[in-house]
Design an enzyme around this catalytic site. Structure first.
Site, mmCIF file in Angstrom:
data_model
loop_
_atom_site.group_PDB
_atom_site.id
_atom_site.type_symbol
_atom_site.label_atom_id
_atom_site.label_comp_id
_atom_site.label_asym_id
_atom_site.label_seq_id
_atom_site.Cartn_x
_atom_site.Cartn_y
_atom_site.Cartn_z
ATOM 1 N N GLU A 44 0.829 -1.204 0.000
ATOM 2 C CA GLU A 44 0.000 0.000 0.000
ATOM 3 C C GLU A 44 0.870 1.264 0.000
ATOM 4 O O GLU A 44 1.852 1.357 0.743
ATOM 5 C CB GLU A 44 -0.876 -0.032 1.252
ATOM 6 C CG GLU A 44 -1.753 1.168 1.481
ATOM 7 C CD GLU A 44 -2.592 1.027 2.748
ATOM 8 O OE1 GLU A 44 -3.551 1.793 2.896
ATOM 9 O OE2 GLU A 44 -2.281 0.140 3.583
ATOM 10 N N LYS A 112 -9.171 2.892 -2.692
ATOM 11 C CA LYS A 112 -9.511 2.171 -1.464
ATOM 12 C C LYS A 112 -10.892 2.585 -0.952
ATOM 13 O O LYS A 112 -11.173 3.768 -0.757
ATOM 14 C CB LYS A 112 -8.431 2.450 -0.418
ATOM 15 C CG LYS A 112 -8.557 1.679 0.888
ATOM 16 C CD LYS A 112 -7.364 2.008 1.781
ATOM 17 C CE LYS A 112 -7.378 1.263 3.094
ATOM 18 N NZ LYS A 112 -6.195 1.592 3.917
ATOM 19 N N CYS A 148 -5.408 -2.990 1.886
ATOM 20 C CA CYS A 148 -5.347 -3.136 3.339
ATOM 21 C C CYS A 148 -6.711 -3.297 4.001
ATOM 22 O O CYS A 148 -7.298 -4.366 3.989
ATOM 23 C CB CYS A 148 -4.555 -1.981 3.951
ATOM 24 S SG CYS A 148 -3.871 -2.381 5.596
#
Length: 576
Positions: A44, A112, A148
């Site tokens: 990430e 994300k 994540c």
């Protein structure tokens, strides 16, 4: 057969070092291409580093991030591997993103969806959440892209990717910070997630230290049955390549039909075509590295955090005040393992209250580690202070003032050495002391990095015992383990005059700080009610000290740092 060759670039970026991070990325790209990989996954926000915090508010930082993504894309020209690269997407707002890069082009961008805003995370302060799924097609294989927290969300977006879009693999770019027990927790969770959704997972975690955070690596590939078929090393850079049989997904779904009845959200989906699967030669055998015992895990996290803080901030050497006690001994051990004995300096600063035994223990430790030491007594300077203050202090009995003077003289010595030689001062206070305020502001708290500030005193002893056993010899002298802990600031002093036994204190602290229990709940577990209240009151009253303490390595679920935000001005006292 659906066989995908996946490479995970478990690397250690430096925040803001775009050139250095690009160099690491190019090296990993070459390895993945040489291995004939179909897919290369980075951690990430790999290009800028993580967490960027208020650098996110600098347009120049965001522009450099975009520029270096384009530079990286140029290096993929004429290569067959598809790359998922972590970066900041900042067209109309800022997004934590992953770019799909192949053959010199950015084919698509995933933003994300699940932004964490708890503990050490402040992502909603900086990023806007994404609203669209991204699926990458490589030949007849569909790969869902996540970042994540997306997979830590109990349901979405994993459910929509696996059930709604029928992806064979969920790739996850991660920067997941370490705490004690996190590696096994993460491993078990991803195994369960893969099993529940009947989808393989390729998880690439960052490794290395960033200020108080440590990223432990432990990248892994999990098949659709939930079996971890490859588990990377902890606290080390590694480029992992796995041949993944994705026919397993269908076999698992036929045997366990639960997914047919699961519900998903209706996210919009973008699909990116990334060409065909590559012709493959050979086979990459999976490797499942064993998990270390608890003490080793903590020790390696502390080494990683210290090593990277020192190196990434341009220091070469560190200096430690050696008292002959357990805390300074463990800090010296960690520093020597992290930086090499030639880069660690020890300073003995005895007073009239320092025992011969303490001096000998400190010298023996230094000799065993092979580090250079200096002896700089404080007695004459201390007496000079007392003489200077004699008139002002007239009529008052000696008290903690004189004790703190000694600690502050030692702090001055260490900071003078730091200024003169450029050595970073390592403080030696542990979590038990930081919690209760059993430390001197501008004295033993003076320094640039607090290595063990998140390690309870009982764990300091456990790690020390483990270290001697691991080394197969007595590096830390046995006498340091068995003698009563003391600051030696007056005759006959011991820690337990002001604190409960550490076995009791540390459990009360853990229940209060990490578990969040009220004093009544803690007392119900068999602890003395007054002791519990005394401890919680010490925590409240000493917030001002912690706010001025050096940063240090976070290894617990709740450390005194980014995830502890208590006010200093606070009249609330815990009821019982």
């Amino acid at each position: 057969m659906k066989r995908l060759r996946v490479t995970l670039a478990q690397l250690n970026p430096t925040l803001g070092d775009f050139e250095g991070n690009l160099k690491k990325a190019i090296e990993a790209l070459r390895v993945a291409e040489d291995r004939g990989s179909d897919l290369l996954v980075f951690p990430e926000l790999f290009l800028p580093g993580y967490p960027p915090e208020d650098l996110m508010l600098r347009l120049s930082f965001l522009r450099e991030n975009r520029k270096y993504l384009q530079k990286f894309a140029q290096h993929t020209r004429n290569l067959g591997v598809t790359v998922l690269m972590g970066f900041i997407d900042s067209d109309e707002d800022a997004y934590n993103a992953a770019a799909v890069v192949k053959d010199g082009e950015i084919l698509g961008v995933y933003r994300k969806i699940s932004l964490p805003n708890y503990g050490v995370f402040d992502e909603r302060r900086y990023f806007k959440p994404g609203e669209e799924l991204l699926v990458v097609k490589i030949g007849n294989i569909k790969v869902g892209v996540t970042i994540c927290e997306d997979i830590w969300n109990p349901v979405e977006p994993s459910a929509s990717l696996s059930l709604g879009e029928g992806v064979h693999l969920i790739a996850n770019l991660s920067a997941s910070p370490y705490h004690v027990g996190k590696p096994v927790l993460r491993k078990d969770y991803l195994s369960m997630k893969a099993y529940d959704y009947h989808v393989a997972m390729a998880y690439c975690n960052m490794v290395g230290g960033q200020d108080e955070l440590v990223f432990d690596g432990g990248s892994m590939v999990v098949d659709a049955s939930g079996e971890v078929i490859n588990y990377g090393k902890l606290f080390e850079e590694e480029i992992i390549t796995v041949d993944l049989d994705l026919d397993e997904n269908l076999r698992v779904s036929l045997v366990d039909p639960r997914r047919r009845y699961m519900k998903t959200q209706n996210y919009p989906v973008k699909t990116v075509e990334a060409g065909n699967l590559r012709e493959k030669s050979g086979h990459f055998e999976p490797v499942v590295n064993p998990l270390p015992v608890r003490e080793e895990e903590m020790f390696r996290a502390l080494i990683t955090g210290l090593r990277d803080y020192v190196r990434k901030n341009g220091f070469e050497k560190v200096v430690i005040g050696l008292s002959g006690g357990m805390d300074s001994s463990l800090v010296a051990v960690i520093a020597t393992e992290a930086l090499g004995k030639e880069n660690v300096k020890g300073v003995l600063m005895p007073s009239m209250y320092t025992s011969k035994e303490s001096i000998e223990d400190a010298q023996t430790l230094a000799k065993n580690l092979g580090i250079e030491t200096f002896i700089i007594p404080i007695t004459d300077v201390f007496h000079s202070y007392l003489e200077t203050l004699k008139g002002v202090f007239a009529g008052r009995e000696p008290d903690i003032t004189e004790e703190n003077l000694q600690a502050r003289i030692r702090g001055n010595y260490l900071m003078a050495l730091s200024n003169k030689f450029g050595w970073l001062v390592l403080t030696t206070g542990n979590k038990s002391e930081m919690a209760t305020g059993y430390a001197t502001l501008y004295g033993d708290m003076a320094g640039g990095f607090a290595v063990i500030k998140d390690v309870y005193k009982t764990d300091v002893y456990r790690i020390g015992r483990w270290y001697n056993s691991w080394r197969g010899k007595e590096i830390i002298p046995e006498n340091i383990f068995v003698k009563p802990p003391t600051a030696e600031l007056r005759p006959g002093q011991t820690d337990q005059e002001k604190l409960p036994p550490y076995e009791v204190l540390d459990e009360i602290l853990r229940l209060y700080i990490e578990e969040g229990l009220d004093p009544e709940e803690i007392a119900s577990k068999g602890f003395d009610r007054k002791t519990v209240l005394d401890v919680t009151e010490m925590i409240r009253k000493n917030e001002y000290k912690r706010k001025q303490a050096a940063i240090g390595v976070k290894i617990s679920t709740r450390a005194f740092g980014k995830d502890w935000r208590m006010p200093i001005t606070n009249r609330f006292k815990e009821p019982l």
